[in-house]
Design an enzyme around this catalytic site. Structure first.
Site, PDB file in Angstrom:
ATOM      1  N   ASN A   1      56.330 127.423  34.817  1.00 19.68           N
ATOM      2  CA  ASN A   1      55.508 128.732  34.817  1.00 19.68           C
ATOM      3  C   ASN A   1      54.469 128.530  35.671  1.00 19.68           C
ATOM      4  O   ASN A   1      54.034 127.567  36.453  1.00 19.68           O
ATOM      5  CB  ASN A   1      55.162 129.317  33.581  1.00 19.68           C
TER       6      ASN A   1
ATOM      7  N   ASP B   1      58.337 128.340  26.022  1.00 19.04           N
ATOM      8  CA  ASP B   1      59.010 128.608  24.560  1.00 19.04           C
ATOM      9  C   ASP B   1      60.355 127.872  24.492  1.00 19.04           C
ATOM     10  O   ASP B   1      60.810 127.637  23.298  1.00 19.04           O
ATOM     11  CB  ASP B   1      59.018 130.083  24.520  1.00 19.04           C
TER      12      ASP B   1
ATOM     13  N   LYS C   1      72.654 115.667  39.498  1.00 20.96           N
ATOM     14  CA  LYS C   1      72.210 116.791  40.298  1.00 20.96           C
ATOM     15  C   LYS C   1      73.322 117.939  40.075  1.00 20.96           C
ATOM     16  O   LYS C   1      74.430 117.427  40.499  1.00 20.96           O
ATOM     17  CB  LYS C   1      71.711 116.677  41.761  1.00 20.96           C
TER      18      LYS C   1
ATOM     19  N   ASP D   1      55.970 124.870  18.310  1.00 18.58           N
ATOM     20  CA  ASP D   1      54.479 125.394  18.650  1.00 18.58           C
ATOM     21  C   ASP D   1      53.598 124.444  18.256  1.00 18.58           C
ATOM     22  O   ASP D   1      53.256 124.371  17.094  1.00 18.58           O
ATOM     23  CB  ASP D   1      54.475 127.011  17.651  1.00 18.58           C
TER      24      ASP D   1
HETATM   25  N1  CTP Z   1      51.348 127.507  22.233  1.00 18.56           N
HETATM   26  C1  CTP Z   1      51.713 126.276  21.857  1.00 18.56           C
HETATM   27  N2  CTP Z   1      53.006 125.794  21.676  1.00 18.56           N
HETATM   28  C2  CTP Z   1      54.103 126.784  22.130  1.00 18.56           C
HETATM   29  C3  CTP Z   1      53.839 128.015  22.659  1.00 18.56           C
HETATM   30  C4  CTP Z   1      52.516 128.362  22.491  1.00 18.56           C
HETATM   31  O1  CTP Z   1      50.892 125.389  21.459  1.00 18.56           O
HETATM   32  N3  CTP Z   1      55.308 126.229  21.909  1.00 18.56           N
HETATM   33  C5  CTP Z   1      50.004 127.884  22.197  1.00 18.56           C
HETATM   34  C6  CTP Z   1      49.467 128.216  23.674  1.00 18.56           C
HETATM   35  O2  CTP Z   1      48.673 127.008  23.934  1.00 18.56           O
HETATM   36  C7  CTP Z   1      48.262 129.341  23.146  1.00 18.56           C
HETATM   37  C8  CTP Z   1      48.973 130.192  22.187  1.00 18.56           C
HETATM   38  O3  CTP Z   1      49.973 129.121  21.457  1.00 18.56           O
HETATM   39  O4  CTP Z   1      47.082 128.819  22.742  1.00 18.56           O
HETATM   40  C9  CTP Z   1      49.899 131.367  22.484  1.00 18.56           C
HETATM   41  O5  CTP Z   1      50.692 131.038  23.534  1.00 18.56           O
HETATM   42  P1  CTP Z   1      51.591 132.392  24.175  1.00 18.56           P
HETATM   43  O6  CTP Z   1      52.205 131.558  24.832  1.00 18.56           O
HETATM   44  O7  CTP Z   1      50.854 133.318  24.450  1.00 18.56           O
HETATM   45  O8  CTP Z   1      52.448 132.575  22.621  1.00 18.56           O
HETATM   46  P2  CTP Z   1      53.761 132.406  22.064  1.00 18.56           P
HETATM   47  O9  CTP Z   1      53.742 131.563  20.871  1.00 18.56           O
HETATM   48  O10 CTP Z   1      54.677 132.047  23.047  1.00 18.56           O
HETATM   49  O11 CTP Z   1      54.036 133.900  21.290  1.00 18.56           O
HETATM   50  P3  CTP Z   1      54.750 135.031  22.248  1.00 18.56           P
HETATM   51  O12 CTP Z   1      56.245 134.437  22.550  1.00 18.56           O
HETATM   52  O13 CTP Z   1      55.031 136.194  21.065  1.00 18.56           O
HETATM   53  O14 CTP Z   1      54.055 135.562  23.476  1.00 18.56           O
END
Ligand code: CTP
Length: 398
Positions: free
Chosen positions: A211, A280, A290, A309
Site C-alpha cells: 500500500n 488486511d 514467477k 489484527d
Molecule cells: N492494524 C493492525 N493489524 C491489522 C490491521 C490493522 O494492527 N491486521 C492496526 C493499524 O496499525 C491501526 C489500526 O489497526 O492502528 C486500524 O487499522 P485500519 O487499517 O484503519 O483498520 P482495519 O482494522 O483494517 O479496519 P477496516 O477494515 O474497518 O478499515
C-alpha cells in the site's frame, strides 16, 4: 521547521581531528534557527581555524580569557549568561579531565566552571584506548554525576586507523541530541513499541501486494518518543526512510512477520503505538516460481486469507502495554474511528484522513478516547508526533 529557534548555544571546540565535522554541525544548527557563539581552545585551532568558525557562525569566535573585544573583559562570565546550553564538541580526553576536576586555565574551561545553571552537553572524541583508560572513565562518571549530558561516543573506524569506541557522533546525530535536549521528558524511562510503514504480501518471488504508506508518521512518532526520554523499538515495513537516531529498528515484511515481531516485543513494552498500514489479507496460494502470462490471456487466480489484527491481539494481552491505534479513513472519520477504537479495545485511537495524510509532510490528527474526540491543528508530522506523545503521557495510568 525551526526547532532551535530562539536558542543561543555556546559551542566549545577542543583539540581533536573531529573538529572538521563541526563546520557542518554549525550550518545545520543554524538552519534550525540556533544562534551559535564559538569558543575554541588553543589545541582546537590546530585542527580548524577560527576564521572558518567565524565565517560559518557569523559571529565573533572567542579564544582566550583576555579578549578585549568584550567590554568588561569577562568573556568567561558574559558568554554563558542568557545562553540555553554549552555544547562541547569535540571534547578531548584532556578537556573532560579538566571538567571533572573543575580546572579553569583557559576561556572554555573557565566558562564551564562559571556557567551557573546553564546546561552542559559534552560529545567525547578520542582514540579508543584513551576512552577506555580508567582515568577517562572515572572522569566521565564524575561529570555525569555533576549533571553533564554525555553524547556518545560512537564505535567504529578511528582517524588513527584503530577501530573501537571513542568516535564523535556525526553532525546529524549531534543535532538530533541537541533538539532532543530541549524537548520535555514526558516518557522518561518508558519502553515504547511502534509499528510503521506498509506491509507487503507476496504473490510470487518477484511480486507483492502493498500500500502507499510512506512510514513518515510512524517514524516521526518514534523520534518524538525517543526525544521524550523513552527507549524506542520501531518495527517497520519497507520504507525509504532512515531509522530515527537512537531508535532500534527491526524490519518486517508481511503482516505475519510484523505480527510475530510485535508479539515477541510487546510484553516488555509500556506503550504500543500501532501506526503501520497492515494489509488486511494475504495471498495463500503464493507461487514458488514467477507467474507467467498465458496465451489465453487469463489472469492468475489469487486466494486470500485475512491477516491477524496485530493491534487487537496486543490490546488483549493480560498485562500488555497501553495501546494506541491509528485509523486512516477516506470518509466518515468521526464515526469510523470511534467505532474502531471500541472494536479494537484501545484507550486512544488517532484518526486522520488518508487522502490528506498519506505521503504528506503535514497532517491533522483527531484523538479519540473514552471522553470524546479532540482535533489537533494541521502541522508538520514531527510537531503532530510531539503533541501526540504529550497526549499519551497525560492519559497513561501511573
Ligand atoms: N492494524 C493492525 N493489524 C491489522 C490491521 C490493522 O494492527 N491486521 C492496526 C493499524 O496499525 C491501526 C489500526 O489497526 O492502528 C486500524 O487499522 P485500519 O487499517 O484503519 O483498520 P482495519 O482494522 O483494517 O479496519 P477496516 O477494515 O474497518 O478499515
Amino acid at each position: 521547521m525551526l526547532e532551535l529557534a530562539q536558542k543561543r548555544i555556546v559551542l566549545g571546540l577542543t583539540g581533536g581531528i573531529a573538529c572538521y565535522k563541526i563546520a557542518e554541525f554549525v550550518r545545520r544548527a543554524q538552519d534550525l534557527g540556533a544562534v551559535i557563539d564559538v569558543v575554541m581552545t588553543e589545541a582546537a585551532t590546530h585542527f580548524i581555524t577560527p576564521v572558518t568558525m567565524q565565517a560559518l557562525s557569523g559571529r565573533p569566535v572567542f579564544l582566550d580569557a583576555w579578549d578585549n573585544r568584550v567590554p568588561n573583559n569577562m568573556a568567561h562570565i558574559n558568554l554563558t549568561r542568557g545562553a540555553d546550553a554549552i555544547f562541547i564538541a569535540p571534547a578531548s580526553t584532556d578537556f573532560i579531565a579538566k571538567l571533572a576536576h573543575g580546572l579553569a586555565d583557559d576561556l572554555l574551561s573557565t566558562l564551564c566552571v562559571a556557567k551557573g545553571n546553564c546546561p552542559l552537553l559534552v560529545a567525547p572524541a578520542m582514540n579508543r584506548e584513551m576512552w577506555l583508560h580508567p582515568a577517562t572513565q572515572r572522569n566521565v562518571a564524575q561529570i555525569k554525576a555533576d549533571g553533564v549530558a554525555i553524547l556518545g561516543p560512537a564505535e567504529g573506524d578511528q582517524a588513527c586507523g584503530e577501530v573501537g569506541s571513542g568516535r564523535m557522533l556525526e553532525p546529524n546525530e549531534l543535532l538530533a541530541e541537541l533538539v532532543a535536549f530541549f524537548q520535555p521528558k514526558v516518557l522518561a524511562g518508558k519502553r515504547v513499541l511502534i509499528t510503521a510503514g506498509p506491509t507487503s504480501e507476496k504473490i510470487d518471488p518477484v511480486r507483492v501486494i502493498t500500500n502507499r504508506s510512506s512510514g513518515k508518521m510512524g517514524y516521526a512518532i518514534a523520534q518524538a518518543a525517543r526525544e521524550a526520554g523513552a527507549q524506542v523499538t520501531l518495527i517497520s515495513g519497507a520504507t525509504a526512510l532512515p531509522a530515527p537516531y537512537g531508535v532500534l529498528r527491526l524490519n518486517a515484511e508481511s503482516a505475519l512477520d510484523m505480527h510475530a515481531a510485535v508479539m515477541a516485543e510487546a510484553s516488555g513494552a509500556d506503550i504500543f503505538i500501532s501506526v503501520a498500514a497492515v494489509a488486511d489479507w494475504r495471498v495463500v496460494n503464493v507461487s514458488n516460481n514467477k507467474l507467467k502470462k498465458t496465451a489465453s490471456g487469463q489472469a492468475p487466480e489469487l486466494e486470500f486469507a485475512q491477516n491477524p489484527d496485530i493491534l487487537a491481539d496486543v490490546a488483549k494481552l493480560p498485562s500488555g502495554p497501553w495501546c494506541v491505534g491509528f485509523a486512516a479513513e477516506t470518509e466518515n472519520l468521526l464515526e469510523y474511528a470511534e467505532a474502531k477504537r471500541k472494536r479494537k479495545g484501545v484507550p486512544l485511537l488517532v484518526g486522520n484522513l488518508a487522502q490528506q495524510a498519506m505521503n504528506a509532510e503535514s497532517t491533522e490528527l483527531v484523538l479519540f478516547d473514552e471522553t470524546g474526540h479532540k482535533t489537533l491543528p494541521a502541522q508538520p508530522k514531527i510537531n503532530a508526533a510531539r503533541q501526540l506523545i504529550k497526549a499519551i503521557a497525560q492519559r497513561m495510568p501511573g
